[in-house]
Design a protein around this motif. Structure first.
Motif, PDB file in Angstrom:
ATOM      1  N   LYS A 146      31.881  40.609  14.615  1.00  0.00           N
ATOM      2  CA  LYS A 146      31.026  39.564  14.054  1.00  0.00           C
ATOM      3  C   LYS A 146      31.055  38.275  14.870  1.00  0.00           C
ATOM      4  O   LYS A 146      30.494  37.264  14.460  1.00  0.00           O
ATOM      5  CB  LYS A 146      31.449  39.274  12.615  1.00  0.00           C
ATOM      6  N   SER A 147      31.685  38.311  16.020  1.00  0.00           N
ATOM      7  CA  SER A 147      31.791  37.128  16.870  1.00  0.00           C
ATOM      8  C   SER A 147      30.531  36.941  17.703  1.00  0.00           C
ATOM      9  O   SER A 147      29.622  37.778  17.709  1.00  0.00           O
ATOM     10  CB  SER A 147      32.994  37.276  17.807  1.00  0.00           C
ATOM     11  N   LEU A 148      30.496  35.834  18.448  1.00  0.00           N
ATOM     12  CA  LEU A 148      29.403  35.615  19.396  1.00  0.00           C
ATOM     13  C   LEU A 148      29.358  36.745  20.416  1.00  0.00           C
ATOM     14  O   LEU A 148      28.274  37.205  20.796  1.00  0.00           O
ATOM     15  CB  LEU A 148      29.579  34.265  20.095  1.00  0.00           C
ATOM     16  N   ASN A 149      30.513  37.208  20.857  1.00  0.00           N
ATOM     17  CA  ASN A 149      30.526  38.335  21.788  1.00  0.00           C
ATOM     18  C   ASN A 149      29.874  39.564  21.177  1.00  0.00           C
ATOM     19  O   ASN A 149      29.143  40.294  21.856  1.00  0.00           O
ATOM     20  CB  ASN A 149      31.962  38.645  22.229  1.00  0.00           C
ATOM     21  N   GLY A 150      30.134  39.798  19.893  1.00  0.00           N
ATOM     22  CA  GLY A 150      29.496  40.929  19.226  1.00  0.00           C
ATOM     23  C   GLY A 150      27.983  40.786  19.190  1.00  0.00           C
ATOM     24  O   GLY A 150      27.247  41.759  19.390  1.00  0.00           O
ATOM     25  N   ALA A 151      27.507  39.568  18.958  1.00  0.00           N
ATOM     26  CA  ALA A 151      26.064  39.324  18.936  1.00  0.00           C
ATOM     27  C   ALA A 151      25.456  39.497  20.326  1.00  0.00           C
ATOM     28  O   ALA A 151      24.345  40.031  20.474  1.00  0.00           O
ATOM     29  CB  ALA A 151      25.787  37.921  18.407  1.00  0.00           C
ATOM     30  N   LEU A 152      26.174  39.065  21.350  1.00  0.00           N
ATOM     31  CA  LEU A 152      25.690  39.246  22.721  1.00  0.00           C
ATOM     32  C   LEU A 152      25.614  40.729  23.084  1.00  0.00           C
ATOM     33  O   LEU A 152      24.663  41.176  23.733  1.00  0.00           O
ATOM     34  CB  LEU A 152      26.605  38.512  23.700  1.00  0.00           C
ATOM     35  N   LEU A 153      26.607  41.488  22.644  1.00  0.00           N
ATOM     36  CA  LEU A 153      26.580  42.930  22.899  1.00  0.00           C
ATOM     37  C   LEU A 153      25.385  43.577  22.217  1.00  0.00           C
ATOM     38  O   LEU A 153      24.663  44.382  22.830  1.00  0.00           O
ATOM     39  CB  LEU A 153      27.880  43.568  22.408  1.00  0.00           C
ATOM     40  N   ALA A 154      25.159  43.238  20.957  1.00  0.00           N
ATOM     41  CA  ALA A 154      24.024  43.814  20.225  1.00  0.00           C
ATOM     42  C   ALA A 154      22.703  43.454  20.899  1.00  0.00           C
ATOM     43  O   ALA A 154      21.795  44.295  21.008  1.00  0.00           O
ATOM     44  CB  ALA A 154      24.040  43.322  18.777  1.00  0.00           C
ATOM     45  N   ALA A 155      22.596  42.216  21.369  1.00  0.00           N
ATOM     46  CA  ALA A 155      21.373  41.787  22.050  1.00  0.00           C
ATOM     47  C   ALA A 155      21.175  42.561  23.347  1.00  0.00           C
ATOM     48  O   ALA A 155      20.047  42.946  23.689  1.00  0.00           O
ATOM     49  CB  ALA A 155      21.433  40.288  22.323  1.00  0.00           C
ATOM     50  N   ALA A 156      22.259  42.785  24.072  1.00  0.00           N
ATOM     51  CA  ALA A 156      22.157  43.542  25.326  1.00  0.00           C
ATOM     52  C   ALA A 156      21.716  44.973  25.060  1.00  0.00           C
ATOM     53  O   ALA A 156      20.857  45.516  25.774  1.00  0.00           O
ATOM     54  CB  ALA A 156      23.501  43.525  26.053  1.00  0.00           C
ATOM     55  N   LEU A 157      22.287  45.587  24.046  1.00  0.00           N
ATOM     56  CA  LEU A 157      21.908  46.964  23.719  1.00  0.00           C
ATOM     57  C   LEU A 157      20.421  47.064  23.401  1.00  0.00           C
ATOM     58  O   LEU A 157      19.727  47.960  23.892  1.00  0.00           O
ATOM     59  CB  LEU A 157      22.738  47.460  22.533  1.00  0.00           C
ATOM     60  N   LYS A 158      19.926  46.134  22.588  1.00  0.00           N
ATOM     61  CA  LYS A 158      18.507  46.171  22.225  1.00  0.00           C
ATOM     62  C   LYS A 158      17.620  45.896  23.435  1.00  0.00           C
ATOM     63  O   LYS A 158      16.635  46.610  23.681  1.00  0.00           O
ATOM     64  CB  LYS A 158      18.208  45.159  21.123  1.00  0.00           C
ATOM     65  N   THR A 159      17.970  44.868  24.194  1.00  0.00           N
ATOM     66  CA  THR A 159      17.145  44.485  25.341  1.00  0.00           C
ATOM     67  C   THR A 159      17.066  45.608  26.365  1.00  0.00           C
ATOM     68  O   THR A 159      15.984  45.942  26.869  1.00  0.00           O
ATOM     69  CB  THR A 159      17.714  43.216  25.995  1.00  0.00           C
ATOM     70  N   LEU A 160      18.200  46.203  26.672  1.00  0.00           N
ATOM     71  CA  LEU A 160      18.239  47.234  27.708  1.00  0.00           C
ATOM     72  C   LEU A 160      17.589  48.533  27.242  1.00  0.00           C
ATOM     73  O   LEU A 160      16.864  49.177  28.005  1.00  0.00           O
ATOM     74  CB  LEU A 160      19.685  47.476  28.136  1.00  0.00           C
ATOM     75  N   THR A 161      17.837  48.921  26.001  1.00  0.00           N
ATOM     76  CA  THR A 161      17.218  50.157  25.511  1.00  0.00           C
ATOM     77  C   THR A 161      15.712  49.989  25.340  1.00  0.00           C
ATOM     78  O   THR A 161      14.951  50.931  25.580  1.00  0.00           O
ATOM     79  CB  THR A 161      17.857  50.618  24.190  1.00  0.00           C
ATOM     80  N   ASP A 162      15.276  48.783  24.963  1.00  0.00           N
ATOM     81  CA  ASP A 162      13.835  48.526  24.870  1.00  0.00           C
ATOM     82  C   ASP A 162      13.166  48.645  26.236  1.00  0.00           C
ATOM     83  O   ASP A 162      11.965  48.929  26.319  1.00  0.00           O
ATOM     84  CB  ASP A 162      13.568  47.134  24.289  1.00  0.00           C
ATOM     85  N   GLN A 163      13.931  48.426  27.288  1.00  0.00           N
ATOM     86  CA  GLN A 163      13.414  48.597  28.648  1.00  0.00           C
ATOM     87  C   GLN A 163      13.418  50.061  29.083  1.00  0.00           C
ATOM     88  O   GLN A 163      12.980  50.376  30.186  1.00  0.00           O
ATOM     89  CB  GLN A 163      14.256  47.795  29.643  1.00  0.00           C
ATOM     90  N   GLY A 164      13.935  50.924  28.245  1.00  0.00           N
ATOM     91  CA  GLY A 164      13.989  52.337  28.582  1.00  0.00           C
ATOM     92  C   GLY A 164      15.225  52.740  29.355  1.00  0.00           C
ATOM     93  O   GLY A 164      15.277  53.850  29.905  1.00  0.00           O
ATOM     94  N   ARG A 165      16.223  51.882  29.380  1.00  0.00           N
ATOM     95  CA  ARG A 165      17.444  52.212  30.107  1.00  0.00           C
ATOM     96  C   ARG A 165      18.414  52.971  29.204  1.00  0.00           C
ATOM     97  O   ARG A 165      18.436  52.785  27.989  1.00  0.00           O
ATOM     98  CB  ARG A 165      18.106  50.942  30.639  1.00  0.00           C
ATOM     99  N   CYS A 166      19.192  53.815  29.821  1.00  0.00           N
ATOM    100  CA  CYS A 166      20.231  54.562  29.112  1.00  0.00           C
ATOM    101  C   CYS A 166      21.505  53.723  29.135  1.00  0.00           C
ATOM    102  O   CYS A 166      22.010  53.399  30.215  1.00  0.00           O
ATOM    103  CB  CYS A 166      20.453  55.910  29.783  1.00  0.00           C
ATOM    104  N   VAL A 167      22.002  53.358  27.960  1.00  0.00           N
ATOM    105  CA  VAL A 167      23.136  52.442  27.867  1.00  0.00           C
ATOM    106  C   VAL A 167      24.317  53.133  27.199  1.00  0.00           C
ATOM    107  O   VAL A 167      24.179  53.719  26.118  1.00  0.00           O
ATOM    108  CB  VAL A 167      22.769  51.169  27.075  1.00  0.00           C
ATOM    109  N   GLU A 168      25.467  53.058  27.843  1.00  0.00           N
ATOM    110  CA  GLU A 168      26.722  53.489  27.244  1.00  0.00           C
ATOM    111  C   GLU A 168      27.607  52.261  27.063  1.00  0.00           C
ATOM    112  O   GLU A 168      27.534  51.313  27.847  1.00  0.00           O
ATOM    113  CB  GLU A 168      27.442  54.502  28.132  1.00  0.00           C
ATOM    114  N   VAL A 169      28.439  52.289  26.037  1.00  0.00           N
ATOM    115  CA  VAL A 169      29.348  51.178  25.770  1.00  0.00           C
ATOM    116  C   VAL A 169      30.773  51.712  25.674  1.00  0.00           C
ATOM    117  O   VAL A 169      31.033  52.679  24.950  1.00  0.00           O
ATOM    118  CB  VAL A 169      28.995  50.446  24.460  1.00  0.00           C
ATOM    119  N   SER A 170      31.666  51.088  26.410  1.00  0.00           N
ATOM    120  CA  SER A 170      33.097  51.310  26.213  1.00  0.00           C
ATOM    121  C   SER A 170      33.634  50.093  25.473  1.00  0.00           C
ATOM    122  O   SER A 170      33.889  49.044  26.078  1.00  0.00           O
ATOM    123  CB  SER A 170      33.815  51.499  27.553  1.00  0.00           C
ATOM    124  N   ASP A 171      33.739  50.221  24.152  1.00  0.00           N
ATOM    125  CA  ASP A 171      34.259  49.153  23.297  1.00  0.00           C
ATOM    126  C   ASP A 171      35.774  49.326  23.251  1.00  0.00           C
ATOM    127  O   ASP A 171      36.307  50.109  22.463  1.00  0.00           O
ATOM    128  CB  ASP A 171      33.634  49.272  21.906  1.00  0.00           C
TER     129      ASP A 171
END
Length: 216
Positions: free
Chosen positions: A14-39
């Motif tokens: 729920k931190s700012l970092n969490g919000a930045l991660l969520a934004a990156a996931l949406k932005t990149l997937t909306d571009q059609g990129r395949c995104v993996e996350v190592s949390d």
């Protein structure tokens, strides 16, 4: 850069970092990129490189991490959790390394990820001179994304904390560039501690714009 790996080292979703991660996931997937996350915190990633990482030891008398890594990579015998992360790195065209600045550096869990996953023989071969421009990860790109609790002036050249970009040089240059990666300028969010909601929204938009500016 169709395939993106985000290596994420922040403990609170729920931190700012969490919000930045969520934004990156949406932005990149909306571009059609395949995104993996190592949390790393979510995975409870083991941060300590030790002999247990090498089930088929090259030398059982003396533990030499670099030699064991070379042997494990050559024989495909490294620990399964490391092997899984190595495959993610292999698939990625772009690595995004995201973390909060703690004591002017990265969280220990992220340092441990690099210690274990960026294995000799996989990312570099010092003996054959395959480093920097000849590093084994050449052709891939990296973006470091950090949040800093203090204002920018404290991290400016000559500031009391020191130039943040110089503080991060062991990561951006001595580690990532050493392995052959092309490293984009670091994306920094200052004043992250107690950031106001409107300011957080603005920083998220700036980060999304930054990601959109990276050519596919």
């Amino acid at each position: 850069m169709e395939n993106v790996l985000i290596v994420y080292a922040a403990p609170e979703p729920k931190s700012l970092n969490g919000a930045l991660l969520a934004a990156a996931l949406k932005t990149l997937t909306d571009q059609g990129r395949c995104v993996e996350v190592s949390d790393l915190y979510g995975m409870k990633f083991k941060a300590v490189l030790d002999a247990a990482d090498f089930p088929d030891r090259w030398n059982t008398t003396v533990f030499d991490p670099a030699a064991e890594q070379m042997h494990a990579i050559a024989t495909d015998s490294i620990a399964p959790d490391i092997a899984a992360e190595i495959e993610k790195v292999r698939r990625a065209d772009l690595l995004i390394i995201q973390f909060p600045i703690w004591w002017t550096s990265m969280p220990a869990i992220l340092k441990g990820w690099f210690d274990r996953v960026f294995a000799q023989g996989f990312v570099v071969n010092v003996g054959t001179g395959e480093v920097y421009g000849r590093g084994l990860l050449r052709g891939k790109k990296a973006l470091v994304v950090v949040t800093a609790g203090s204002p920018a002036e404290l991290y400016a050249p000559g500031g009391p904390h020191g130039d943040l970009h110089e503080l991060l040089r062991p990561l951006t240059h001595n580690l990532l560039e050493f392995c052959g990666l092309e490293v984009f300028p670091t994306h920094v969010v200052y004043n992250a501690t107690g950031i106001a909601p409107d300011d957080a929204d603005r920083e998220i938009e700036l980060y999304q714009d930054r990601l959109l500016a990276i050519e596919a």
